[in-house]
Design a protein around this motif. Structure first.
Motif, PDB file in Angstrom:
ATOM      1  N   GLU A 191      92.136  27.811  78.874  1.00 16.61           N
ATOM      2  CA  GLU A 191      93.510  27.445  78.529  1.00 16.61           C
ATOM      3  C   GLU A 191      93.525  26.506  77.333  1.00 16.61           C
ATOM      4  OE1 GLU A 191      95.269  25.490  81.855  1.00 16.61           O
ATOM      5  OE2 GLU A 191      93.804  23.877  81.897  1.00 16.61           O
ATOM      6  N   ALA A 192      94.691  26.355  76.734  1.00 17.70           N
ATOM      7  CA  ALA A 192      94.835  25.459  75.590  1.00 17.70           C
ATOM      8  C   ALA A 192      94.442  24.056  75.993  1.00 17.70           C
ATOM      9  CB  ALA A 192      96.285  25.481  75.097  1.00 17.70           C
ATOM     10  N   GLY A 193      93.648  23.409  75.133  1.00 18.89           N
ATOM     11  CA  GLY A 193      93.257  22.024  75.373  1.00 18.89           C
ATOM     12  C   GLY A 193      92.040  21.838  76.237  1.00 18.89           C
ATOM     13  N   VAL A 194      91.419  22.911  76.705  1.00 18.59           N
ATOM     14  CA  VAL A 194      90.299  22.766  77.635  1.00 18.59           C
ATOM     15  C   VAL A 194      88.998  22.396  76.927  1.00 18.59           C
ATOM     16  CG1 VAL A 194      89.392  25.128  77.683  1.00 18.59           C
ATOM     17  CG2 VAL A 194      89.450  23.772  79.796  1.00 18.59           C
ATOM     18  N   GLY A 195      88.969  22.521  75.594  1.00 16.67           N
ATOM     19  CA  GLY A 195      87.777  22.084  74.865  1.00 16.67           C
ATOM     20  C   GLY A 195      87.021  23.184  74.151  1.00 16.67           C
ATOM     21  N   GLU A 213      87.886  42.525  74.584  1.00 19.14           N
ATOM     22  CA  GLU A 213      87.492  42.995  75.920  1.00 19.14           C
ATOM     23  C   GLU A 213      86.114  43.637  75.882  1.00 19.14           C
ATOM     24  OE1 GLU A 213      89.547  45.558  79.546  1.00 19.14           O
ATOM     25  OE2 GLU A 213      90.096  45.981  77.471  1.00 19.14           O
ATOM     26  N   GLY A 214      85.316  43.351  76.903  1.00 26.81           N
ATOM     27  CA  GLY A 214      84.004  43.962  77.030  1.00 26.81           C
ATOM     28  C   GLY A 214      82.877  43.172  76.382  1.00 26.81           C
ATOM     29  N   LEU A 215      83.209  42.117  75.647  1.00 30.37           N
ATOM     30  CA  LEU A 215      82.155  41.290  75.033  1.00 30.37           C
ATOM     31  C   LEU A 215      81.712  40.211  76.025  1.00 30.37           C
ATOM     32  CD1 LEU A 215      83.626  40.798  71.438  1.00 30.37           C
ATOM     33  CD2 LEU A 215      82.010  42.535  72.234  1.00 30.37           C
ATOM     34  N   PRO A 216      80.490  39.696  75.882  1.00 32.49           N
ATOM     35  CA  PRO A 216      80.029  38.627  76.788  1.00 32.49           C
ATOM     36  C   PRO A 216      80.982  37.432  76.746  1.00 32.49           C
ATOM     37  CG  PRO A 216      78.216  39.459  75.457  1.00 32.49           C
ATOM     38  CD  PRO A 216      79.454  40.073  74.898  1.00 32.49           C
ATOM     39  N   GLU A 217      81.254  36.856  77.904  1.00 27.49           N
ATOM     40  CA  GLU A 217      82.230  35.778  77.992  1.00 27.49           C
ATOM     41  C   GLU A 217      81.649  34.548  78.664  1.00 27.49           C
ATOM     42  OE1 GLU A 217      85.879  36.757  79.878  1.00 27.49           O
ATOM     43  OE2 GLU A 217      86.461  38.253  78.380  1.00 27.49           O
ATOM     44  N   LEU A 218      82.193  33.402  78.303  1.00 25.04           N
ATOM     45  CA  LEU A 218      81.936  32.144  78.997  1.00 25.04           C
ATOM     46  C   LEU A 218      83.296  31.528  79.287  1.00 25.04           C
ATOM     47  CD1 LEU A 218      80.057  29.891  80.024  1.00 25.04           C
ATOM     48  CD2 LEU A 218      80.128  28.918  77.719  1.00 25.04           C
ATOM     49  N   ARG A 219      83.638  31.427  80.562  1.00 22.82           N
ATOM     50  CA  ARG A 219      84.908  30.818  80.949  1.00 22.82           C
ATOM     51  C   ARG A 219      84.765  29.294  80.871  1.00 22.82           C
ATOM     52  NH1 ARG A 219      89.614  34.008  81.448  1.00 22.82           N
ATOM     53  NH2 ARG A 219      88.814  36.139  81.589  1.00 22.82           N
ATOM     54  N   VAL A 220      85.639  28.684  80.107  1.00 17.12           N
ATOM     55  CA  VAL A 220      85.625  27.229  79.959  1.00 17.12           C
ATOM     56  C   VAL A 220      86.702  26.668  80.876  1.00 17.12           C
ATOM     57  CG1 VAL A 220      85.740  25.286  78.355  1.00 17.12           C
ATOM     58  CG2 VAL A 220      84.878  27.515  77.569  1.00 17.12           C
ATOM     59  N   GLU A 221      86.267  25.980  81.909  1.00 16.53           N
ATOM     60  CA  GLU A 221      87.184  25.423  82.901  1.00 16.53           C
ATOM     61  C   GLU A 221      87.417  23.941  82.614  1.00 16.53           C
ATOM     62  OE1 GLU A 221      88.483  27.510  84.842  1.00 16.53           O
ATOM     63  OE2 GLU A 221      87.072  29.206  84.896  1.00 16.53           O
ATOM     64  N   GLY A 222      88.266  23.326  83.441  1.00 16.48           N
ATOM     65  CA  GLY A 222      88.494  21.898  83.315  1.00 16.48           C
ATOM     66  C   GLY A 222      87.248  21.102  83.648  1.00 16.48           C
ATOM     67  N   LEU A 223      87.267  19.812  83.296  1.00 19.61           N
ATOM     68  CA  LEU A 223      86.109  18.954  83.536  1.00 19.61           C
ATOM     69  C   LEU A 223      85.906  18.727  85.033  1.00 19.61           C
ATOM     70  CD1 LEU A 223      86.739  16.198  80.852  1.00 19.61           C
ATOM     71  CD2 LEU A 223      85.150  18.116  80.698  1.00 19.61           C
ATOM     72  N   PRO A 224      84.674  18.504  85.455  1.00 17.64           N
ATOM     73  CA  PRO A 224      84.442  18.079  86.835  1.00 17.64           C
ATOM     74  C   PRO A 224      85.213  16.794  87.129  1.00 17.64           C
ATOM     75  CG  PRO A 224      82.374  18.636  85.746  1.00 17.64           C
ATOM     76  CD  PRO A 224      83.419  18.625  84.685  1.00 17.64           C
ATOM     77  N   GLU A 243      96.497  17.675  88.906  1.00 19.82           N
ATOM     78  CA  GLU A 243      97.598  18.377  88.254  1.00 19.82           C
ATOM     79  C   GLU A 243      97.186  18.920  86.886  1.00 19.82           C
ATOM     80  OE1 GLU A 243     102.290  17.456  87.252  1.00 19.82           O
ATOM     81  OE2 GLU A 243     101.203  16.222  88.691  1.00 19.82           O
ATOM     82  N   THR A 244      96.333  18.192  86.179  1.00 18.30           N
ATOM     83  CA  THR A 244      95.863  18.665  84.871  1.00 18.30           C
ATOM     84  C   THR A 244      94.687  19.619  84.996  1.00 18.30           C
ATOM     85  OG1 THR A 244      94.361  16.780  84.665  1.00 18.30           O
ATOM     86  CG2 THR A 244      96.576  16.539  83.718  1.00 18.30           C
ATOM     87  N   ARG A 245      94.142  19.758  86.210  1.00 20.59           N
ATOM     88  CA  ARG A 245      92.985  20.610  86.466  1.00 20.59           C
ATOM     89  C   ARG A 245      91.817  20.257  85.547  1.00 20.59           C
ATOM     90  NH1 ARG A 245      97.247  23.878  86.145  1.00 20.59           N
ATOM     91  NH2 ARG A 245      96.560  24.766  84.159  1.00 20.59           N
ATOM     92  N   GLY A 246      91.712  18.975  85.224  1.00 21.79           N
ATOM     93  CA  GLY A 246      90.599  18.513  84.399  1.00 21.79           C
ATOM     94  C   GLY A 246      90.690  18.914  82.948  1.00 21.79           C
ATOM     95  N   ASN A 247      91.871  19.368  82.489  1.00 21.33           N
ATOM     96  CA  ASN A 247      92.028  19.765  81.092  1.00 21.33           C
ATOM     97  C   ASN A 247      91.917  18.538  80.198  1.00 21.33           C
ATOM     98  OD1 ASN A 247      93.641  20.164  78.555  1.00 21.33           O
ATOM     99  ND2 ASN A 247      93.818  22.240  79.369  1.00 21.33           N
ATOM    100  N   PRO A 248      90.914  18.468  79.316  1.00 19.58           N
ATOM    101  CA  PRO A 248      90.697  17.255  78.528  1.00 19.58           C
ATOM    102  C   PRO A 248      91.896  16.866  77.664  1.00 19.58           C
ATOM    103  CG  PRO A 248      88.778  18.683  78.403  1.00 19.58           C
ATOM    104  CD  PRO A 248      89.862  19.476  79.067  1.00 19.58           C
ATOM    105  N   LEU A 249      92.509  17.839  76.992  1.00 24.64           N
ATOM    106  CA  LEU A 249      93.645  17.502  76.130  1.00 24.64           C
ATOM    107  C   LEU A 249      94.804  16.961  76.949  1.00 24.64           C
ATOM    108  CD1 LEU A 249      94.684  17.560  73.194  1.00 24.64           C
ATOM    109  CD2 LEU A 249      95.720  19.780  73.727  1.00 24.64           C
TER     110      LEU A 249
END
Length: 907
Positions: free
Chosen positions: A40-44, A180-191, A218-224
């Motif tokens: 998501e936007a702001g996740v880093g 679509e179909g390319l290798p992905e890395l999901r960037v989640e919120g911070l621990p 509430e921010t789900r660890g989103n850094p921004l």
């Protein structure tokens, strides 16, 4: 390589950093790697791109970012990315070099094909990486222009061993089909622990632990979000967790926070931010010139910089793209128009005419013919670079600004044509409706009808397309006879595709088309032949089909390949079948008409199946599929099903067959049902399961499907004769004879002789078999020749002539084994064993160790293709081809291409 302190200070991103570190190690070791960072936007994601590029080899980093304001400017993101690499442009093959230069507006020329540009970018990356590993980073992919997205997706799927890293950052949730179909890395919120620490760093004072936990949750660890949402809030406000729970999406709340911060700035600073947001390139001198027009001084930048919203150095950089969008959304329409006007005034009309026109268009308050004309010229330039989407966008805005209704209608029609050319079919009807609001002359009305018919056929080439195409063709008769003829041809083609599912559509279309004046052009002759075939039968159509094929040059045939390929079967023209399909593919490659290549490749693959060149046919089908993935247009599925049937591996063949039946029923393409029945008959005949083959062939032969009926009748004769259904075999033989007696080709004569041998056991059977073998030996139809020898050998064995049988069966067995027709090879092997001969199985050698890609490269290398030519065929860089060949040489124990052919013969 040591990582500096700034990039190593990413909080809570150890997993992501380790992934990027591995990627860089692989690239330094000579491999290419592709990765999509989604979050998501702001996740880093941008911070991770910074980490990657700062850890990359110095001087070998290229970066680009999609910009919302430039989503309609063709190649804008791609040109950003490639700009540092253009010093390698001269190393590319001339067609690729010219395509890229034209696409980027560096030179003039014919509009480049999308995939030719893709090959050029692939080669450019490979050449740059030949000096030092290359890292390419593309941010904000969701705002990348369509042409850049297509090209970079194409390149990403073909990078292999060039030492290139291509990393994308894409916002999620969003259009997940992007990349679509390319290798992905999901960037989640911070621990949680890292999120709390980051939050504590910006809190204005102590906050209750439960409130802090709620904010983190509430921010789900989103850094921004953790950094931005608390800004400006008092401890009292924070005590309720940002003023209470909100259902507003997190991204919207962060943007609202930025809007509040922008609103608190001085008026001149807000104008500066808005100007920087509207100017997408980050050109600092241009920004200052525009601000001078707006009476805003340089000191206006200080408050925005202090607020941490923008950095102005050699380029303008926003803290986050949401600052850019917040600034734009905070502005009043009049403010936005003033900024666009100032940017238009300071943009060089010679160097950047399209951006200037775009700014002028957004500054216009009402209709303005001068601006509309400028946009129309920008559309012409965009089309010349292959930017069909950009051309459509310019033309749409031009139509909106055109005061004269007739001109407005013409520009809306031109925009519709550009949208169709760009593949945006859903947007065409609305533009056509807009065009019809204005007065259209008869030629323009013809263009509307023709374009509407093209959209209908492109969306569904089967049963649903026929009736509207027929209506359009009738309307066009008095407006544009050429357009009417082409539309009738499409209507008949749709009815042919619909086959048994089309009812009376074919007859109605053929009867209507007969009213057109006759002509000598290939399309006229083909239309007349199809009308005759529909209304009078095969014999009446053959002379017209023959003339149409004789008059069609490769350029014209390429446009009609989807029908002319089937017509070649109706006249049993094996020479045209094999030579013309090759010419069509060659013409498409040489001229860069790669958007037409999938159809040409598919029909060429069909020809190669009958020639007994299964591996080459498979290569072409793989190439067609790669093209389909890159352009979004799926290749015709029939040929792959036929190939699977002839290969004789039951389970995968039946799986493909069932999928084809589902496709046919869903899309109203009854012709594919005929192909499915024919293919099952081939499969079961090869496996020696004649009753199943008979059932499949009987079903397929109940309908007069173009080309397929002729294939099916031969299978029906063989299945019926072997299953003991003598009457059915004789009837099928007679139906086949009605179609072969009106032509005089070796293919037709060989097919009929084989049918006579099977269906007339009391006749001169051996004479028939020998005639069939003689006829097929005079063609390049190696598969048919092998089948004739198999049938002759089986007959000889049943006549107890074992020595003679062995000769024919041995040749057939070897041919089928070499071809890869496993079912027929096993059938020939069983018959050969019944004669008392021991059938040896092939011993696996080095060639069985080849990967599919290595096998493709080897076949092309043995055929004499150079590395650049092989790369063009397989969509690989020449350096990747060279890398694969070195691996092949190692497996075969040889040192050069000169030894390749002999090593394969010995293997």
């Amino acid at each position: 390589m040591p990582i500096n302190t700034r990039i190593s200070a990413l909080r809570g991103r150890r997993r992501e950093q380790e992934t990027l570190d591995r990627l860089l190690r692989d690239v330094r070791a000579g491999q290419s790697r592709v990765l999509v960072l989604r979050g998501e936007a702001g996740v880093g994601k941008t911070a991770l791109l910074d980490y990657l590029t700062e850890a990359a080899p110095a001087g070998q980093v290229a970066r680009a970012a999609g910009v919302e304001a430039e989503t309609e400017i063709a190649y804008s993101a791609l040109q950003q990315l490639c700009a540092p690499l253009l010093g390698c442009l001269d190393r590319l093959p001339e067609p690729q070099r010219d395509a890229l230069a034209t696409g980027f507006g560096l030179s003039t020329g014919n509009p480049p094909d999308t995939l030719l540009v893709g090959l050029a970018v692939l080669g450019l990356f490979a050449e740059a990486a030949s000096e030092r590993p290359l890292v390419c980073a593309v941010d904000d992919v969701q705002w990348m222009d369509r042409m850049s997205e297509v090209i970079l997706t194409f390149v990403a799927r073909r990078l292999d061993s060039e030492s290139v890293a291509l990393i994308f950052a894409a916002r999620s949730p969003g259009d997940e089909r992007i990349l679509e179909g390319l290798p992905e890395l999901r960037v989640e919120g911070l621990p949680d622990a890292d999120a709390r620490a980051l939050l504590d760093s910006v809190l204005p004072g102590p906050v209750d632990a439960r409130v802090r936990d709620r904010i983190v949750a509430e921010t789900r660890g989103n850094p921004l979000a953790l950094l931005e949402l608390p800004r400006g809030l008092t401890p009292a406000e924070l005590a309720f967790g940002f003023g209470g729970h909100s259902a507003t999406p997190l991204v919207s709340r962060v943007e609202e926070g930025f809007q509040r911060r922008v609103a608190a700035l001085p008026a001149d600073t807000r104008t500066l931010l808005l100007t920087a947001a509207v100017e997408p390139v980050g050109d600092v001198p241009l920004l200052w010139r525009a601000l001078e027009r707006l009476d805003v001084g340089m000191d206006a930048a200080a408050p925005a910089a202090v607020a941490g919203l923008i950095e102005i150095g050699t380029r303008v950089r926003f803290r986050h793209p949401l600052v850019r969008s917040a600034s734009r959304r905070s502005a009043e329409p009049a403010e936005l128009r003033a900024v666009h006007r100032a940017l238009a005034q300071v943009t060089d009309p010679e160097q950047e005419p399209d951006r200037r026109a775009w700014h002028r268009a957004h500054a216009a308050l009402g209709p303005d013919e001068e601006v509309a004309g400028e946009l129309e010229r920008s559309a012409d330039r965009a089309m010349a670079r292959g930017g069909r989407s950009a051309a459509a966008a310019f033309l749409e805005r031009a139509a909106e600004l055109t005061p004269d209704s007739a001109k407005r209608a013409g520009r809306a029609l031109a925009a519709a044509a550009a949208r169709f050319a760009a593949g945006a079919l859903a947007e065409v009807p609305e533009l056509l409706a807009a065009a019809e609001l204005g007065p259209l002359d008869p030629v323009q009305q013809a263009r509307v009808e023709r374009l509407r018919a093209k959209v209908a056929f492109a969306l569904n080439a089967g049963r649903a397309a026929g009736p509207p195409l027929l209506v359009a063709a009738r309307r066009l008769e008095s407006l544009d006879p050429t357009a009417a003829r082409e539309t009738y041809l499409a209507a008949i083609g749709a009815a042919v595709n619909a086959g048994r599912l089309g009812g009376t559509d074919l007859r109605r279309a053929a009867e209507a088309a007969r009213g057109l004046p006759a002509g000598g052009e290939p399309a006229c002759l083909l239309l007349a032949g199809l009308a005759a075939w529909s209304l009078e039968g095969h014999a009446a159509a053959v002379p017209l089909f023959t003339r149409a094929l004789a008059s069609a040059i490769p350029e014209t045939d390429l446009d009609l390949v989807w029908l002319s390929g089937m017509v070649m079967h109706e006249v049993w023209d094996d020479v045209a079948f094999l030579t013309r399909t090759e010419q069509s593919v060659g013409y498409a490659r040489e001229t860069g008409a790669l958007s037409l290549l999938p159809s040409a490749l598919t029909f060429r693959a069909t020809a190669l199946i009958y020639a007994g060149r299964f591996a080459d046919a498979s290569d072409l089908l793989d190439e067609a599929e790669a093209l389909g993935n890159a352009t979004g247009s799926s290749p015709h599925p029939a040929t792959a099903v036929i190939l699977a049937a002839y290969r004789g591996r039951e389970e995968p063949a039946l799986e493909l067959n069932e999928a084809l039946v589902g496709n046919a029923e869903e899309s109203g393409l009854g012709w594919l049902l005929a192909v499915a029945g024919y293919s099952r008959a081939v499969l079961f005949n090869g496996l020696g399961r004649y009753s199943a083959a008979l059932e499949a062939a009987l079903d397929a032969a109940r309908y007069e499907d173009l080309a397929v009926l002729q294939w099916t009748l031969g299978e029906l004769v063989e299945a019926a004769a072997r299953a003991g259904a003598d009457t059915v075999a004789a009837e099928a033989r007679d139906r086949l004879a009605a179609r072969t007696r009106v032509v005089d080709t070796n293919w037709a004569r060989g097919a009929q002789a084989l049918a006579d041998a099977l269906a007339d056991p009391a006749g001169p059977v051996e004479e028939y078999y020998r005639e069939a073998i003689k006829r097929f030996a005079a063609t390049r139809l190696g598969l048919q020749l092998a089948r004739a020898r198999l049938l002759y050998g089986e007959w000889l064995r049943r006549e107890n002539r074992r020595a003679d049988a062995r000769t024919q069966l041995r040749i057939a067995h070897e041919a089928f084994t070499t071809i890869g027709a496993d079912g027929f090879a096993e059938r020939a092997g069983r018959e050969l064993a019944a004669t008392g001969e021991t059938v040896r199985k092939r011993t696996p050698g080095a060639r069985e160790e080849f990967t599919p890609q290595e096998a493709q490269i080897v076949r092309l290398a043995v055929a004499g293709r150079t590395n650049p030519e092989i790369g063009a065929v397989l969509f690989l860089s020449p350096r990747t081809v060279e890398w694969h060949l070195r691996k092949v040489f190692t497996k075969l124990g040889i040192g050069s291409r000169r030894e390749l052919a002999s090593a394969l013969r010995d293997g």
